[in-house]
Design an enzyme around this catalytic site. Structure first.
Site, mmCIF file in Angstrom:
data_model
loop_
_atom_site.group_PDB
_atom_site.id
_atom_site.type_symbol
_atom_site.label_atom_id
_atom_site.label_comp_id
_atom_site.label_asym_id
_atom_site.label_seq_id
_atom_site.Cartn_x
_atom_site.Cartn_y
_atom_site.Cartn_z
ATOM 1 N N ARG A 227 0.845 -1.190 0.000
ATOM 2 C CA ARG A 227 0.000 0.000 0.000
ATOM 3 C C ARG A 227 0.881 1.240 0.000
ATOM 4 O O ARG A 227 1.945 1.253 0.627
ATOM 5 C CB ARG A 227 -0.923 0.034 1.240
ATOM 6 C CG ARG A 227 -2.160 -0.839 1.109
ATOM 7 C CD ARG A 227 -3.123 -0.321 0.034
ATOM 8 N NE ARG A 227 -4.321 -1.122 -0.100
ATOM 9 C CZ ARG A 227 -4.521 -2.075 -1.013
ATOM 10 N NH1 ARG A 227 -3.582 -2.361 -1.899
ATOM 11 N NH2 ARG A 227 -5.659 -2.733 -1.076
ATOM 12 N N HIS A 275 -1.137 -0.121 -9.963
ATOM 13 C CA HIS A 275 -1.897 -1.021 -9.076
ATOM 14 C C HIS A 275 -2.365 -2.264 -9.852
ATOM 15 O O HIS A 275 -3.549 -2.571 -9.896
ATOM 16 C CB HIS A 275 -3.092 -0.292 -8.441
ATOM 17 C CG HIS A 275 -3.576 -0.975 -7.186
ATOM 18 N ND1 HIS A 275 -4.084 -0.300 -6.110
ATOM 19 C CD2 HIS A 275 -3.630 -2.280 -6.839
ATOM 20 C CE1 HIS A 275 -4.435 -1.155 -5.161
ATOM 21 N NE2 HIS A 275 -4.160 -2.377 -5.588
HETATM 22 P P1 NAP Z 1 -2.549 -10.640 5.228
HETATM 23 O O1 NAP Z 1 -2.641 -12.102 4.939
HETATM 24 O O2 NAP Z 1 -3.516 -10.029 6.158
HETATM 25 O O3 NAP Z 1 -1.052 -10.380 5.735
HETATM 26 C C1 NAP Z 1 -0.649 -9.171 6.273
HETATM 27 C C2 NAP Z 1 0.735 -9.358 6.889
HETATM 28 O O4 NAP Z 1 1.175 -8.122 7.411
HETATM 29 C C3 NAP Z 1 0.721 -10.363 8.038
HETATM 30 O O5 NAP Z 1 1.899 -11.127 8.049
HETATM 31 C C4 NAP Z 1 0.685 -9.442 9.258
HETATM 32 O O6 NAP Z 1 1.266 -9.972 10.433
HETATM 33 C C5 NAP Z 1 1.536 -8.299 8.773
HETATM 34 N N1 NAP Z 1 1.255 -7.094 9.551
HETATM 35 C C6 NAP Z 1 0.106 -6.392 9.641
HETATM 36 N N2 NAP Z 1 0.233 -5.349 10.475
HETATM 37 C C7 NAP Z 1 1.511 -5.400 10.919
HETATM 38 C C8 NAP Z 1 2.259 -4.596 11.806
HETATM 39 N N3 NAP Z 1 1.730 -3.531 12.421
HETATM 40 N N4 NAP Z 1 3.545 -4.939 12.052
HETATM 41 C C9 NAP Z 1 4.090 -6.017 11.446
HETATM 42 N N5 NAP Z 1 3.438 -6.832 10.589
HETATM 43 C C10 NAP Z 1 2.164 -6.504 10.330
HETATM 44 O O7 NAP Z 1 -2.632 -9.812 3.872
HETATM 45 P P2 NAP Z 1 -2.233 -10.271 2.397
HETATM 46 O O8 NAP Z 1 -3.343 -11.016 1.773
HETATM 47 O O9 NAP Z 1 -0.890 -10.889 2.440
HETATM 48 O O10 NAP Z 1 -2.170 -8.846 1.680
HETATM 49 C C11 NAP Z 1 -1.250 -7.859 2.095
HETATM 50 C C12 NAP Z 1 -1.582 -6.542 1.453
HETATM 51 O O11 NAP Z 1 -1.255 -6.588 0.070
HETATM 52 C C13 NAP Z 1 -3.070 -6.169 1.448
HETATM 53 O O12 NAP Z 1 -3.473 -5.638 2.682
HETATM 54 C C14 NAP Z 1 -3.117 -5.154 0.356
HETATM 55 O O13 NAP Z 1 -2.856 -3.879 0.902
HETATM 56 C C15 NAP Z 1 -1.973 -5.543 -0.576
HETATM 57 N N6 NAP Z 1 -2.442 -6.022 -1.894
HETATM 58 C C16 NAP Z 1 -2.024 -5.370 -2.994
HETATM 59 C C17 NAP Z 1 -2.438 -5.808 -4.250
HETATM 60 C C18 NAP Z 1 -1.928 -5.128 -5.492
HETATM 61 O O14 NAP Z 1 -2.393 -5.439 -6.587
HETATM 62 N N7 NAP Z 1 -1.004 -4.217 -5.390
HETATM 63 C C19 NAP Z 1 -3.278 -6.915 -4.378
HETATM 64 C C20 NAP Z 1 -3.668 -7.555 -3.209
HETATM 65 C C21 NAP Z 1 -3.256 -7.106 -1.967
HETATM 66 P P3 NAP Z 1 0.618 -11.255 11.160
HETATM 67 O O15 NAP Z 1 0.864 -12.401 10.204
HETATM 68 O O16 NAP Z 1 1.397 -11.372 12.394
HETATM 69 O O17 NAP Z 1 -0.829 -10.943 11.344
#
Ligand code: NAP
Length: 312
Positions: A227, A275
């Site tokens: 993000r 994006h």
């Molecule tokens: P997810 O499964 O919820 O994983 C988020 C990760 O971030 C988890 O490992 C979490 O830790 C960690 N995290 C969250 N808050 C934190 C903090 N304060 N300190 C340290 N670690 C933290 O999400 P995901 O499915 O992997 O997706 C991640 C992000 O990718 C989405 O939220 C979105 O913004 C982005 N995204 C972008 C696209 C694009 O096309 N550019 C597409 C899809 C998603 P824990 O494991 O300990 O909970």
């Protein structure tokens, strides 16, 4: 009586989901009515949603058993005070594949220094360089959730020295998993190439500020498909201008579309992608939605529930 699904993700997505969603529900053994309108909100059983969708006030849908978001990121919907129903985010296997490919491609570009050859077709035979190999390169992935962990696994399979950082401690084969403030500093110190796959929450806002960017090795690369809010833009631009950060590949921004006058567009050390790192795919995403509806009807726990207190 059939289950009432309101597709409230907006008219632009409806044609893409109409058939796949109905088919996935049938295949899950569900008797459903899927519609892009809901004349009686109190009769809606499930809401399929996406940012820019057609509901702002979820209050009238009090009988809905869940709101099923088509995006992985939920920062635009999770803070909605009218949303009292369980909120599930999208974990789409095809989207994960797409993200792994995006991350691998852009990491490989920087690792191999591909630009030198792609952009430098000037008739000069420059072969006086030792080509790098992955096992000599340190890569850090911030965020080890669905997407970050999958990307870290792929990079480790390519034999990069992979470190990862997350809020809670993880255990991923061939990835040195770190957590906590000290873990973040260490992860950044190792980050010759940094991949950021954290969600947009209060806790991650500007997590890459000037102080943290300064921890990274001189000439490091950044790939951010997470993000835009994760990065302090002014601090990154200063680090790029100074050459401390060699290049940033950015897919996400605080304002999207990125305004044409934004400094990132013209910066020689920045690659902007619009994006497109990973897209939710209607066929596979519909199966995820259908599985959650099946679970809701069977009174089994929903998959991919958002923790509203953490914001992701
Ligand atoms: P997810 O499964 O919820 O994983 C988020 C990760 O971030 C988890 O490992 C979490 O830790 C960690 N995290 C969250 N808050 C934190 C903090 N304060 N300190 C340290 N670690 C933290 O999400 P995901 O499915 O992997 O997706 C991640 C992000 O990718 C989405 O939220 C979105 O913004 C982005 N995204 C972008 C696209 C694009 O096309 N550019 C597409 C899809 C998603 P824990 O494991 O300990 O909970």
């Amino acid at each position: 009586m059939s289950i009432n699904i309101f597709f409230a993700a907006g008219p632009a997505l409806w044609p893409d989901y109409r058939e796949p969603l109905a088919r996935a529900c049938r295949e899950a053994g569900l008797d459903v009515t899927v519609s892009d309108s809901a004349p009686d909100p109190s009769a809606v059983d499930y809401i399929v949603f996406a940012p820019g969708g057609v509901i702002e006030d979820f209050g009238p849908y009090a009988n809905a058993k869940a709101v099923l978001n088509l995006w992985a990121g939920v920062e635009k919907i999770a803070p909605n005070p009218t949303l009292t129903q369980p909120l599930c985010r999208m974990v789409d296997p095809a989207m994960t594949e797409g993200m792994v490919e995006y991350v691998t491609g852009h990491v490989m570009r920087h690792h191999l220094g591909m630009d030198a050859h792609i952009l430098g077709q000037d008739g000069i035979w420059r072969n006086d360089v030792m080509p790098p190999i992955a096992r000599e390169r340190r890569v850090t992935v911030l965020g080890l959730g669905e997407l970050g962990a999958a990307a870290a696994r792929m990079l480790a399979a390519l034999r990069f020295q992979v470190s990862g950082w997350s809020r809670t401690q993880k255990d991923i084969p061939d990835v040195d998993c770190l957590s906590g403030e000290a873990g973040l500093a260490e992860a950044l110190r190792r980050a010759e190439i940094l991949v950021t796959l954290l969600p947009n929450t209060k806790a991650t806002e500007n997590i890459l500020d000037a102080e943290r960017l300064a921890l990274m090795p001189e000439g490091a690369f950044i790939v951010n498909p997470g993000r835009g809010s994760l990065i302090d833009d002014e601090a990154l631009l200063a680090a790029l201008d100074a050459g401390r950060i060699a290049h940033a590949t950015l897919d996400v921004f605080r304002e999207e579309p990125l305004p044409p006058a934004h400094s990132y567009w013209a910066h020689p050390r920045v690659t902007v992608t619009p994006h497109i790192a990973a897209e939710t795919r209607p066929a596979s995403a519909s199966r995820v939605v259908a599985e959650n509806i099946r679970r809701g009807e069977a009174r089994e726990p929903f998959l991919h529930l958002v923790d509203r207190t953490q914001g992701y």
